[in-house]
Design an enzyme around this catalytic site. Structure first.
Site, PDB file in Angstrom:
ATOM      1  NE  ARG A   9      -1.720   1.615   3.585  1.00 30.87           N
ATOM      2  CZ  ARG A   9      -1.238   3.017   4.053  1.00 30.87           C
ATOM      3  NH1 ARG A   9      -1.819   4.142   3.161  1.00 30.87           N
ATOM      4  NH2 ARG A   9      -0.435   3.140   4.868  1.00 30.87           N
ATOM      5  CB  VAL A  10       2.249   3.850  -2.050  1.00 29.26           C
ATOM      6  CG1 VAL A  10       3.371   3.008  -2.211  1.00 29.26           C
ATOM      7  CG2 VAL A  10       1.190   3.780  -3.268  1.00 29.26           C
ATOM      8  CB  SER A  11      -0.689   7.650   1.192  1.00 28.93           C
ATOM      9  OG  SER A  11      -0.338   7.011   2.347  1.00 28.93           O
ATOM     10  CB  THR A  12      -0.311   9.880  -3.169  1.00 25.91           C
ATOM     11  OG1 THR A  12       0.912   9.881  -3.336  1.00 25.91           O
ATOM     12  CG2 THR A  12      -0.771  10.562  -2.104  1.00 25.91           C
ATOM     13  CD  GLN A  15       3.132   7.867  -0.571  1.00 24.54           C
ATOM     14  OE1 GLN A  15       2.255   7.086  -0.488  1.00 24.54           O
ATOM     15  NE2 GLN A  15       3.763   8.808   0.450  1.00 24.54           N
TER      16      GLN A  15
END
Length: 203
Positions: A9-12, A15
């Protein structure tokens, strides 16, 4: 033996998930079993994560690079941990924290230590998120105080705008007629007129 899944998982969108992907590959997770999601960790309302957890079965293993990749909400991390390990009867491996590997059988002391570590790391993950959010809010407030404009900038009106603005204000033509003559939407013409007149009062 069950299946081993990796959750990345990455936030944006900006990323990069390469480090997490490499960690999954080094652990031996098959490419087809690596789930990538580009959403915030503020909660667990993430479609790919939810689908992954629904498909977990007894004996499966869920691998994450670090606890904050699983999520950043203290209470929900603990709830999800219980859901996966107790209800789904799957194991969790946190690569950056070997103590958080539920594949290993532990005595009472070992279980207590891992529970304390989980709660501590979950607390840190949420605290970091709250600190980042506070810094963002402070940065925005400071920028606004300096006069920084957020959002799309208004386009400059056409060269003939002032002529038709004055004609509209003198009631020689309607707002619609003035806006059409400038090739502008009625709302855009009106907003531009207000900006021009407000700027004129300041001078």
């Amino acid at each position: 033996m069950g299946n081993t899944y990796g959750y990345v998982r990455v936030s944006t969108q900006e990323q990069n998930e390469i480090r997490q992907l490499n960690a999954m590959r080094d652990f031996g997770v098959r490419e087809t079993h690596i789930i990538i999601e580009k959403l915030s960790g503020k909660d667990f309302k993430r479609p790919r994560y939810q689908g992954l957890v629904r498909n977990l079965r007894r004996g499966d293993v869920l691998v994450v690079k670090s606890i904050d990749r699983l999520g950043r909400n203290y209470t929900e991390i603990l709830d999800q941990w219980t859901l996966i390990t107790k209800k789904r009867e799957a194991a969790i491996v946190v690569l950056d924290m070997p103590l958080l590997d539920t594949r290993q059988s532990r005595d009472l002391t070992g279980t207590l230590i891992s529970d304390i570590v989980l709660q501590l790391l979950s607390y840190v993950a949420q605290t970091e998120r709250e600190n980042i959010r506070q810094q963002q809010m402070e940065g925005i407030a400071a920028a606004k105080a300096r006069g920084v404009h957020f959002g799309p900038r208004a386009q400059a009106p056409p060269e003939n705008f002032e002529v038709f603005r004055q004609a509209w204000r003198a009631k020689q033509m309607t707002l619609c007629e003035a806006a059409d003559a400038c090739g502008m939407l009625k709302s855009s013409f009106y907003d531009a007129a207000l900006r021009t007149e407000t700027a004129g009062k300041r001078m």
